[in-house]
Design a protein around this motif. Structure first.
Motif, PDB file in Angstrom:
ATOM      1  N   GLN A  92     150.482  31.209  25.597  1.00  0.00           N
ATOM      2  CA  GLN A  92     149.615  30.879  24.471  1.00  0.00           C
ATOM      3  C   GLN A  92     148.608  32.004  24.257  1.00  0.00           C
ATOM      4  N   THR A  93     148.372  32.347  23.011  1.00  0.00           N
ATOM      5  CA  THR A  93     147.439  33.430  22.702  1.00  0.00           C
ATOM      6  C   THR A  93     146.008  33.000  22.974  1.00  0.00           C
ATOM      7  N   VAL A  94     145.306  33.817  23.735  1.00  0.00           N
ATOM      8  CA  VAL A  94     143.888  33.571  24.006  1.00  0.00           C
ATOM      9  C   VAL A  94     143.046  34.228  22.915  1.00  0.00           C
ATOM     10  N   ASN A  95     143.280  35.523  22.693  1.00  0.00           N
ATOM     11  CA  ASN A  95     142.586  36.189  21.578  1.00  0.00           C
ATOM     12  C   ASN A  95     143.428  37.317  21.008  1.00  0.00           C
ATOM     13  N   LEU A  96     143.080  37.676  19.799  1.00  0.00           N
ATOM     14  CA  LEU A  96     143.787  38.727  19.062  1.00  0.00           C
ATOM     15  C   LEU A  96     142.754  39.663  18.466  1.00  0.00           C
ATOM     16  N   ASP A  97     142.935  40.955  18.680  1.00  0.00           N
ATOM     17  CA  ASP A  97     142.094  41.963  18.037  1.00  0.00           C
ATOM     18  C   ASP A  97     143.023  42.839  17.213  1.00  0.00           C
ATOM     19  N   LEU A 118     145.732  34.103   9.766  1.00  0.00           N
ATOM     20  CA  LEU A 118     146.110  34.376  11.151  1.00  0.00           C
ATOM     21  C   LEU A 118     145.819  33.173  12.045  1.00  0.00           C
ATOM     22  N   GLU A 119     144.702  32.524  11.788  1.00  0.00           N
ATOM     23  CA  GLU A 119     144.332  31.349  12.585  1.00  0.00           C
ATOM     24  C   GLU A 119     145.369  30.233  12.451  1.00  0.00           C
ATOM     25  N   GLU A 120     145.934  30.135  11.246  1.00  0.00           N
ATOM     26  CA  GLU A 120     146.947  29.102  11.009  1.00  0.00           C
ATOM     27  C   GLU A 120     148.218  29.360  11.811  1.00  0.00           C
ATOM     28  N   GLU A 121     148.545  30.644  11.996  1.00  0.00           N
ATOM     29  CA  GLU A 121     149.833  31.005  12.592  1.00  0.00           C
ATOM     30  C   GLU A 121     149.761  31.361  14.066  1.00  0.00           C
ATOM     31  N   VAL A 122     148.581  31.758  14.526  1.00  0.00           N
ATOM     32  CA  VAL A 122     148.410  32.121  15.939  1.00  0.00           C
ATOM     33  C   VAL A 122     147.406  31.139  16.513  1.00  0.00           C
ATOM     34  N   ALA A 151     147.517  45.995  17.036  1.00  0.00           N
ATOM     35  CA  ALA A 151     147.084  44.681  17.507  1.00  0.00           C
ATOM     36  C   ALA A 151     147.135  44.627  19.030  1.00  0.00           C
ATOM     37  N   VAL A 152     146.163  43.945  19.606  1.00  0.00           N
ATOM     38  CA  VAL A 152     146.181  43.640  21.031  1.00  0.00           C
ATOM     39  C   VAL A 152     145.959  42.142  21.184  1.00  0.00           C
ATOM     40  N   VAL A 153     146.785  41.507  21.998  1.00  0.00           N
ATOM     41  CA  VAL A 153     146.569  40.091  22.285  1.00  0.00           C
ATOM     42  C   VAL A 153     146.472  39.888  23.789  1.00  0.00           C
ATOM     43  N   LEU A 154     145.712  38.882  24.160  1.00  0.00           N
ATOM     44  CA  LEU A 154     145.708  38.379  25.525  1.00  0.00           C
ATOM     45  C   LEU A 154     146.360  37.022  25.492  1.00  0.00           C
ATOM     46  N   MET A 155     147.282  36.788  26.409  1.00  0.00           N
ATOM     47  CA  MET A 155     147.951  35.485  26.459  1.00  0.00           C
ATOM     48  C   MET A 155     147.778  34.864  27.822  1.00  0.00           C
ATOM     49  N   LYS A 156     147.741  33.538  27.829  1.00  0.00           N
ATOM     50  CA  LYS A 156     147.663  32.836  29.115  1.00  0.00           C
ATOM     51  C   LYS A 156     148.889  31.940  29.264  1.00  0.00           C
ATOM     52  N   GLU A 157     149.266  31.754  30.515  1.00  0.00           N
ATOM     53  CA  GLU A 157     150.414  30.914  30.826  1.00  0.00           C
ATOM     54  C   GLU A 157     150.021  29.449  30.608  1.00  0.00           C
ATOM     55  N   THR A 158     150.894  28.714  29.936  1.00  0.00           N
ATOM     56  CA  THR A 158     150.554  27.314  29.665  1.00  0.00           C
ATOM     57  C   THR A 158     151.166  26.400  30.738  1.00  0.00           C
TER      58      THR A 158
END
Ligand code: MG
Length: 158
Positions: A92-97, A118-122, A151-158
């Motif tokens: 799951q995406t934590v944040n997007l820059d 973007l908020e709707e889709e991510v 783009a850079v995203v941080l994701m966390k394991e769900t």
């Protein structure tokens, strides 16, 4: 809890036109971006960042440009599909820059609408950040030949 980062970059050539698609929003302009799909460099960078963080390859692997069904596709749909794939793999995406680089066309007035899309889709509603840069007259962006996005995203394991 496990975290991963992903990076995405995209560039599309510009030609004379009446609007450019960025982050799912049509920005009125004297140019348009050339591409197999709707040439939304911003969303393509976000998709690649998400797929990268999840270890799922890249946009071309999941939506091959040689496949006719992806021609003129709405990149918002591609982002939705990519987000689903990433989620199905436990991320799951934590944040997007996101940085969009474009000469002359003012993107600031469109910031909130682009962010909302973007908020709707991510699924990282409070943690989406957009930056707008020019090419300072240098390179393909600076000469008005291209639009680029990073783009850079941080994701966390769900
Ligand atoms: Mg692209």
């Amino acid at each position: 809890m496990s975290f991963r980062v992903g990076i995405g970059w995209d560039r599309h050539r510009l030609q004379a036109g009446s609007g450019i698609r960025l982050a799912g929003k049509r920005i009125p302009s004297e140019v348009e971006a050339i591409g197999h799909s709707d040439a939304d460099a911003a969303l393509h960078a976000v998709i690649d960042a998400q797929l990268g963080a999840a270890g799922l390859g890249d946009i071309g692997k999941h939506f091959p440009p040689e496949e006719e069904r992806w021609a003129d596709v709405d990149s918002v749909d591609l982002l939705g599909k990519a987000t689903e794939k990433v989620r199905a793999n436990g991320w799951q995406t934590v944040n997007l820059d996101l940085i969009i680089s474009l000469e002359e066309i003012k993107l600031n007035p469109h910031r909130e609408e682009m962010k909302k899309k973007l908020e709707e889709e991510v699924s990282a509603a409070e943690a989406i950040n957009l930056k707008f840069k020019t090419g300072e007259g240098l390179g393909p962006v600076g000469r008005g030949e291209a639009v680029e996005a990073r783009a850079v995203v941080l994701m966390k394991e769900t």
